[in-house]
Design a protein around this motif. Structure first.
Motif, mmCIF file in Angstrom:
data_model
loop_
_atom_site.group_PDB
_atom_site.id
_atom_site.type_symbol
_atom_site.label_atom_id
_atom_site.label_comp_id
_atom_site.label_asym_id
_atom_site.label_seq_id
_atom_site.Cartn_x
_atom_site.Cartn_y
_atom_site.Cartn_z
ATOM 1 N N LYS A 100 -21.590 29.252 1.416
ATOM 2 C CA LYS A 100 -22.085 28.284 0.441
ATOM 3 C C LYS A 100 -21.322 26.959 0.546
ATOM 4 C CE LYS A 100 -22.243 27.506 -4.515
ATOM 5 N NZ LYS A 100 -21.696 27.970 -5.784
ATOM 6 N N ASP A 101 -19.992 27.046 0.605
ATOM 7 C CA ASP A 101 -19.181 25.832 0.702
ATOM 8 C C ASP A 101 -19.436 25.098 2.007
ATOM 9 O OD1 ASP A 101 -18.043 26.210 -1.825
ATOM 10 O OD2 ASP A 101 -16.424 27.435 -1.014
ATOM 11 N N PHE A 102 -19.614 25.835 3.094
ATOM 12 C CA PHE A 102 -19.913 25.230 4.389
ATOM 13 C C PHE A 102 -21.201 24.407 4.306
ATOM 14 C CE2 PHE A 102 -21.769 25.322 8.662
ATOM 15 C CZ PHE A 102 -20.700 24.875 9.437
ATOM 16 N N ARG A 103 -22.260 25.023 3.763
ATOM 17 C CA ARG A 103 -23.558 24.329 3.638
ATOM 18 C C ARG A 103 -23.451 23.103 2.725
ATOM 19 N NH1 ARG A 103 -25.137 29.536 3.045
ATOM 20 N NH2 ARG A 103 -25.487 29.256 0.823
ATOM 21 N N GLN A 104 -22.796 23.275 1.575
ATOM 22 C CA GLN A 104 -22.697 22.171 0.620
ATOM 23 C C GLN A 104 -21.939 20.976 1.197
ATOM 24 O OE1 GLN A 104 -21.066 23.865 -2.991
ATOM 25 N NE2 GLN A 104 -23.106 24.342 -3.777
ATOM 26 N N LEU A 105 -20.856 21.243 1.893
ATOM 27 C CA LEU A 105 -20.091 20.138 2.479
ATOM 28 C C LEU A 105 -20.882 19.431 3.568
ATOM 29 C CD1 LEU A 105 -16.572 21.796 2.503
ATOM 30 C CD2 LEU A 105 -17.303 19.847 1.107
ATOM 31 N N LYS A 106 -21.596 20.184 4.400
ATOM 32 C CA LYS A 106 -22.453 19.564 5.418
ATOM 33 C C LYS A 106 -23.544 18.721 4.759
ATOM 34 C CE LYS A 106 -23.454 21.225 9.407
ATOM 35 N NZ LYS A 106 -22.795 20.767 10.609
ATOM 36 N N ASP A 107 -24.154 19.260 3.687
ATOM 37 C CA ASP A 107 -25.206 18.532 2.964
ATOM 38 C C ASP A 107 -24.679 17.236 2.349
ATOM 39 O OD1 ASP A 107 -27.000 20.514 3.644
ATOM 40 O OD2 ASP A 107 -27.003 21.467 1.652
ATOM 41 N N LYS A 108 -23.391 17.199 2.000
ATOM 42 C CA LYS A 108 -22.786 16.004 1.415
ATOM 43 C C LYS A 108 -22.341 15.005 2.481
ATOM 44 C CE LYS A 108 -21.145 18.097 -2.854
ATOM 45 N NZ LYS A 108 -19.964 18.410 -3.681
ATOM 46 N N GLY A 109 -22.564 15.343 3.750
ATOM 47 C CA GLY A 109 -22.219 14.436 4.837
ATOM 48 C C GLY A 109 -20.770 14.499 5.277
ATOM 49 N N VAL A 110 -20.060 15.528 4.856
ATOM 50 C CA VAL A 110 -18.666 15.675 5.257
ATOM 51 C C VAL A 110 -18.620 16.049 6.738
ATOM 52 C CG1 VAL A 110 -16.578 17.081 4.917
ATOM 53 C CG2 VAL A 110 -17.951 16.356 2.944
ATOM 54 N N LYS A 111 -17.662 15.472 7.464
ATOM 55 C CA LYS A 111 -17.505 15.812 8.880
ATOM 56 C C LYS A 111 -16.900 17.210 8.970
ATOM 57 C CE LYS A 111 -15.613 14.413 13.286
ATOM 58 N NZ LYS A 111 -14.816 13.448 14.017
ATOM 59 N N VAL A 112 -17.703 18.149 9.500
ATOM 60 C CA VAL A 112 -17.272 19.536 9.685
ATOM 61 C C VAL A 112 -17.018 19.738 11.174
ATOM 62 C CG1 VAL A 112 -17.891 21.951 9.366
ATOM 63 C CG2 VAL A 112 -18.645 20.255 7.685
ATOM 64 N N ILE A 113 -15.856 20.269 11.502
ATOM 65 C CA ILE A 113 -15.433 20.381 12.894
ATOM 66 C C ILE A 113 -16.138 21.515 13.642
ATOM 67 C CG2 ILE A 113 -13.425 20.691 14.423
ATOM 68 C CD1 ILE A 113 -13.491 18.034 12.789
ATOM 69 N N PHE A 114 -16.491 22.598 12.948
ATOM 70 C CA PHE A 114 -17.116 23.760 13.586
ATOM 71 C C PHE A 114 -18.608 23.811 13.266
ATOM 72 C CE2 PHE A 114 -12.846 26.010 12.650
ATOM 73 C CZ PHE A 114 -12.256 25.424 13.740
ATOM 74 N N ASP A 115 -19.355 24.556 14.075
ATOM 75 C CA ASP A 115 -20.778 24.772 13.818
ATOM 76 C C ASP A 115 -21.011 25.823 12.746
ATOM 77 O OD1 ASP A 115 -21.557 22.893 15.724
ATOM 78 O OD2 ASP A 115 -21.557 24.382 17.331
ATOM 79 N N GLU A 116 -20.024 26.654 12.510
ATOM 80 C CA GLU A 116 -20.111 27.706 11.499
ATOM 81 C C GLU A 116 -18.698 28.188 11.185
ATOM 82 O OE1 GLU A 116 -20.827 31.773 13.873
ATOM 83 O OE2 GLU A 116 -22.480 30.348 14.033
ATOM 84 N N PRO A 117 -18.496 28.871 10.050
ATOM 85 C CA PRO A 117 -17.170 29.419 9.757
ATOM 86 C C PRO A 117 -16.725 30.379 10.866
ATOM 87 C CG PRO A 117 -18.528 29.446 7.794
ATOM 88 C CD PRO A 117 -19.433 29.083 8.938
ATOM 89 N N MET A 118 -15.429 30.341 11.171
ATOM 90 C CA MET A 118 -14.860 31.126 12.258
ATOM 91 C C MET A 118 -13.920 32.194 11.698
ATOM 92 S SD MET A 118 -16.166 29.544 14.862
ATOM 93 C CE MET A 118 -15.207 30.065 16.251
ATOM 94 N N PRO A 119 -13.748 33.312 12.442
ATOM 95 C CA PRO A 119 -12.808 34.338 11.986
ATOM 96 C C PRO A 119 -11.359 33.884 12.152
ATOM 97 C CG PRO A 119 -13.783 34.963 14.083
ATOM 98 C CD PRO A 119 -14.456 33.691 13.662
ATOM 99 N N CYS A 120 -10.507 34.390 11.270
ATOM 100 C CA CYS A 120 -9.067 34.178 11.352
ATOM 101 C C CYS A 120 -8.406 35.434 10.801
ATOM 102 C CB CYS A 120 -8.649 32.935 10.578
ATOM 103 S SG CYS A 120 -8.956 32.982 8.806
ATOM 104 N N PRO A 121 -7.102 35.624 11.005
ATOM 105 C CA PRO A 121 -6.487 36.882 10.554
ATOM 106 C C PRO A 121 -6.784 37.270 9.094
ATOM 107 C CG PRO A 121 -4.981 35.756 11.996
ATOM 108 C CD PRO A 121 -6.158 34.820 11.764
ATOM 109 N N PRO A 122 -6.721 36.338 8.126
ATOM 110 C CA PRO A 122 -6.993 36.783 6.754
ATOM 111 C C PRO A 122 -8.470 36.774 6.346
ATOM 112 C CG PRO A 122 -6.161 34.554 6.705
ATOM 113 C CD PRO A 122 -6.127 34.999 8.158
ATOM 114 N N GLY A 123 -9.371 36.292 7.185
ATOM 115 C CA GLY A 123 -10.793 36.229 6.795
ATOM 116 C C GLY A 123 -11.589 35.299 7.676
ATOM 117 N N ARG A 124 -12.105 34.202 7.075
ATOM 118 C CA ARG A 124 -12.868 33.198 7.826
ATOM 119 C C ARG A 124 -12.476 31.811 7.342
ATOM 120 N NH1 ARG A 124 -18.963 33.987 8.022
ATOM 121 N NH2 ARG A 124 -18.772 33.982 5.777
ATOM 122 N N TYR A 125 -12.706 30.817 8.205
ATOM 123 C CA TYR A 125 -12.346 29.444 7.854
ATOM 124 C C TYR A 125 -13.202 28.451 8.627
ATOM 125 C CZ TYR A 125 -10.054 28.459 12.312
ATOM 126 O OH TYR A 125 -9.804 28.211 13.630
#
Length: 119
Positions: free
Chosen positions: A74-99
């Motif tokens: 949800k946060d990924f979509r909302q930030l993209k919709d607001k025109g925020v520069k997002v570095i990845f195409d989608e959330p990525m896995p990391c040791p504690p979860g996703r980012y």
């Protein structure tokens, strides 16, 4: 809401050298080792993570502020919709979860993190 800092990542050139400094000079203790290049330090408030990277210096954050997400998709979509520069195409896995990483208007990178692998 994305207004809670949940982790502080310090990018370092040499993890072994940095661990020596943070543990022997500053008296931090190692909380958890996530492979060869990421270590979490014991800290009562916001977790501090040392991450070894190949390039540290001008034009790149050396300290990365992590902001807690309760719903990463949800946060990924909302930030993209607001025109925020997002570095990845989608959330990525990391040791504690996703980012994913965004940039503020000045080019500072901020990490949006959802903790889903914490048991």
């Amino acid at each position: 809401m994305l207004n809670k800092v949940c982790v502080l990542t310090i990018k370092v050139r040499d993890l072994k050298e940095s661990l020596e400094f943070y543990t022997n000079v500053l008296d931090f203790k190692v909380s958890k080792q996530y492979g060869e290049k990421i270590v979490s330090l014991v800290h009562n408030e916001v977790p501090i993570v040392l991450e070894e990277v190949e390039t540290v210096g001008v034009g790149r954050n050396q300290v990365l502020l992590g902001i807690l997400s309760e719903d990463i998709e949800k946060d990924f979509r909302q930030l993209k919709d607001k025109g925020v520069k997002v570095i990845f195409d989608e959330p990525m896995p990391c040791p504690p979860g996703r980012y994913f990483i965004i940039e503020d208007p000045n080019g500072n990178q901020l990490e949006i993190v959802e903790f889903s692998n914490m048991n």
